[in-house]
Design an enzyme around this catalytic site. Structure first.
Site, PDB file in Angstrom:
ATOM      1  N   ASP A   7      -7.380   3.160  -3.133  1.00  0.00           N
ATOM      2  CA  ASP A   7      -7.986   3.183  -1.826  1.00  0.00           C
ATOM      3  C   ASP A   7      -8.229   4.515  -1.477  1.00  0.00           C
ATOM      4  OD1 ASP A   7      -8.934   2.728   0.844  1.00  0.00           O
ATOM      5  OD2 ASP A   7      -7.227   2.116   1.548  1.00  0.00           O
ATOM      6  N   LYS A  51      -1.246  -1.069  -4.216  1.00  0.00           N
ATOM      7  CA  LYS A  51      -2.354  -0.209  -4.060  1.00  0.00           C
ATOM      8  C   LYS A  51      -1.866   1.239  -3.734  1.00  0.00           C
ATOM      9  CE  LYS A  51      -4.705  -0.018   0.710  1.00  0.00           C
ATOM     10  NZ  LYS A  51      -5.587  -0.462   1.368  1.00  0.00           N
ATOM     11  N   GLY A  86      -4.098  -4.048   6.067  1.00  0.00           N
ATOM     12  CA  GLY A  86      -3.026  -3.990   7.170  1.00  0.00           C
ATOM     13  C   GLY A  86      -3.525  -2.527   7.939  1.00  0.00           C
ATOM     14  N   SER A 108       0.883  -1.020   0.057  1.00  0.00           N
ATOM     15  CA  SER A 108       0.013  -0.010  -0.143  1.00  0.00           C
ATOM     16  C   SER A 108       0.862   0.975   0.136  1.00  0.00           C
ATOM     17  CB  SER A 108      -0.745  -0.028   1.091  1.00  0.00           C
ATOM     18  OG  SER A 108      -1.642   1.170   1.500  1.00  0.00           O
ATOM     19  N   GLU A 141     -11.289   0.864  -3.561  1.00  0.00           N
ATOM     20  CA  GLU A 141     -11.486   0.743  -2.271  1.00  0.00           C
ATOM     21  C   GLU A 141     -12.106   1.937  -1.417  1.00  0.00           C
ATOM     22  OE1 GLU A 141      -8.082  -1.029  -0.121  1.00  0.00           O
ATOM     23  OE2 GLU A 141      -8.903  -0.968   1.670  1.00  0.00           O
ATOM     24  N   LYS A 166      -2.895   5.021  -2.415  1.00  0.00           N
ATOM     25  CA  LYS A 166      -4.018   5.869  -1.658  1.00  0.00           C
ATOM     26  C   LYS A 166      -4.452   7.150  -2.756  1.00  0.00           C
ATOM     27  CE  LYS A 166      -4.091   3.979   2.228  1.00  0.00           C
ATOM     28  NZ  LYS A 166      -5.309   3.409   3.045  1.00  0.00           N
ATOM     29  N   LYS A 218      -9.804  -6.703   7.833  1.00  0.00           N
ATOM     30  CA  LYS A 218      -8.747  -5.951   8.802  1.00  0.00           C
ATOM     31  C   LYS A 218      -9.121  -6.949  10.169  1.00  0.00           C
ATOM     32  CE  LYS A 218      -7.238  -1.824   6.703  1.00  0.00           C
ATOM     33  NZ  LYS A 218      -7.247  -0.573   6.659  1.00  0.00           N
ATOM     34  N   ASP A 256     -13.869  -1.484   2.769  1.00  0.00           N
ATOM     35  CA  ASP A 256     -12.945  -1.525   4.048  1.00  0.00           C
ATOM     36  C   ASP A 256     -13.845  -0.734   5.297  1.00  0.00           C
ATOM     37  OD1 ASP A 256     -11.062  -1.052   5.834  1.00  0.00           O
ATOM     38  OD2 ASP A 256      -9.648  -0.258   4.599  1.00  0.00           O
TER      39      ASP A 256
HETATM   40  O1  OSB Z   1      -7.237   1.917   4.622  1.00  0.00           O
HETATM   41  O2  OSB Z   1      -5.927   0.155   4.116  1.00  0.00           O
HETATM   42  C1  OSB Z   1      -6.098   1.176   4.887  1.00  0.00           C
HETATM   43  C2  OSB Z   1      -3.163   2.298   6.966  1.00  0.00           C
HETATM   44  C3  OSB Z   1      -3.681   3.131   7.840  1.00  0.00           C
HETATM   45  C4  OSB Z   1      -4.950   3.500   7.576  1.00  0.00           C
HETATM   46  C5  OSB Z   1      -5.885   2.832   6.718  1.00  0.00           C
HETATM   47  C6  OSB Z   1      -5.191   2.100   6.053  1.00  0.00           C
HETATM   48  C7  OSB Z   1      -3.779   1.730   6.161  1.00  0.00           C
HETATM   49  C8  OSB Z   1      -3.212   0.850   4.928  1.00  0.00           C
HETATM   50  C9  OSB Z   1      -1.908   0.194   5.383  1.00  0.00           C
HETATM   51  O3  OSB Z   1      -3.207   0.813   3.746  1.00  0.00           O
HETATM   52  C10 OSB Z   1      -1.550  -0.946   4.598  1.00  0.00           C
HETATM   53  C11 OSB Z   1      -0.478  -1.808   5.463  1.00  0.00           C
HETATM   54  O4  OSB Z   1      -0.496  -2.032   6.699  1.00  0.00           O
HETATM   55  O5  OSB Z   1       0.287  -2.448   4.720  1.00  0.00           O
HETATM   56 MG    MG Z   2      -8.312   0.737   3.174  1.00  0.00          MG
END
Ligand code: OSB
Ligand code: MG
Length: 370
Positions: free
Chosen positions: A190, A163, A292, A137, A215, A165, A264, A240
């Site tokens: 995401d 992925k 994660g 991510s 996402e 953001k 998660k 999510d």
């Molecule tokens: O939405 O997946 C999410 C981290 C903090 C808050 C939200 C998210 C995330 C990540 C972390 O995408 C992914 C990882 O732990 O590798």
């Molecule tokens: Mg997410």
């Protein structure tokens, strides 16, 4: 019957090797709470409360988790006898919400129980895979070039999917740039709920870029908006933040609010409920993957074990420890080789806490009963 005699909470701060920015906040270091449970027979299990420090992903914070774990969850754990971790999870579910806090204690109970049974955490959960596919991510970067550099580095390390953001203003342009530079890369985005239905043009543009999924485009409770979007684009919508319990999943499935689920451990309130969400999604034909929360090694080990379940057919956010931390809280790091993380077959969690390192990085600690 298992009875827990000691609960320890260790609040630990680790620096991140690379700043991570999402639609709501930027992070250079993270503070998580490590949980130790010791049974009357002296068996130990560790878990991790991986809440962000601020209430931007969910309503919880590291402070709220500390208070709830110490004042409400630890007392329940200390007075409940149980044979299976799901019984402890049911007792803790008397506390409403506070899923990150509950998850830390639930993972510790599963770790303890699986060591006691002499089986790996993955097989205790029903996992079948010997290794799990790892994705990464990537946060919002200052420039598109910086993002392309990050993507290139992770692809070179072998990660199986990337992925990105996204947020309003950092949406179609960076994703299009990554797609042109990496035409065949399994890629998804995401939004962490940062858009609303007036942004539909962003999603119709993203729909052209061959993404694995989009996402959480909208706010957590906007299930109808997600259903409307899903019916108008061909890219699968993945939920999510919208799914915090199995009931949310029932509603989302009924509304056809998405075609993929991110599970998660933290958001679901622990492994007990994460496995139930997996079972329902699988029975409903919805592929899942494990999301994660930048876990330290203890929480990351639980994510690896969960990802071994058969419904986890998409790459999970289970990158190696080194993507986030120069040194992890476990005596050996979690490593990703050629896009896979091996699932341990040894009893329990499969990684050991590094007690000296944890003590050296602890910002607070409490042992219960006092
Ligand atoms: O939405 O997946 C999410 C981290 C903090 C808050 C939200 C998210 C995330 C990540 C972390 O995408 C992914 C990882 O732990 O590798
Ligand atoms: Mg997410």
């Amino acid at each position: 019957m298992i009875r827990i005699e000691n609960v320890e909470l260790h609040r630990v701060r680790l620096p991140l090797v690379h700043e991570f920015q999402t639609s709501s906040h930027a992070k250079r270091s993270l503070e998580h709470i490590l949980v130790m449970l010791r049974s009357a027979d002296g068996v130990v299990g560790w878990g991790e409360i991986a809440s962000p420090s601020g209430p931007f992903y969910s309503a919880e914070t590291v402070e709220s988790c500390w208070a709830v774990a110490r004042s409400f969850l630890a007392p329940i754990v200390l007075r409940t006898s149980w044979e299976h971790p799901s019984e402890l999870a049911a007792a803790m579910a008397k506390v409403r919400g506070n899923h990150f806090a509950r998850a830390g204690l639930d993972v510790a109970a599963w770790a303890l129980w699986s060591s006691l049974q002499g089986v790996s955490l993955a097989s205790a959960l029903g996992g079948e895979r010997a290794r799990v596919s790892a994705g990464v991510s990537l946060g919002i970067e200052p420039t598109i070039d910086a993002l392309l550099e990050q993507v290139g580095a992770r692809v070179a390390e072998g990660y199986q999917r990337v992925k990105l953001k996204i947020a309003p203003g950092w949406d179609v342009a960076p994703v299009r740039a990554v797609r042109s530079a990496f035409p065949d890369l399994p890629l998804h985005v995401d939004a962490n709920g940062a858009f609303d239905v007036s942004d539909i043009s962003v999603f119709s543009a993203l729909d052209e870029l061959g993404l694995l999924m989009i996402e959480q485009p909208f706010a957590p409770r906007a299930l109808v908006a997600h259903a409307t979007l899903q019916s108008s684009i061909s890219t699968p919508v993945c939920l999510d933040e919208s799914v915090e319990d199995v009931e949310d999943l029932v509603t989302a499935l009924r509304l056809r609010a998405g075609r993929i689920l991110n599970i998660k451990v933290s958001r679901m309130g622990g492994l007990t409920f994460a496995v139930r969400a997996h079972d329902l999604a699988r029975a409903s034909g919805v592929p899942v993957w494990c999301g994660g929360m930048h876990e330290f090694g203890i929480g990351r080990a639980a994510n690896v074990a969960l990802s071994a379940l058969p419904g986890f057919t998409l790459p999970s956010d289970v990158s190696g420890s080194d993507k986030y931390y120069a040194r992890d809280v476990t005596t050996s790091p979690i490593v990703c080789v050629d896009g896979f993380v091996d699932v341990p077959s040894s009893p329990g969690l499969g990684w050991e806490p590094d007690l000296d390192f944890i003590a050296a990085h602890a910002t607070d600690r409490v042992a219960l009963p006092a």
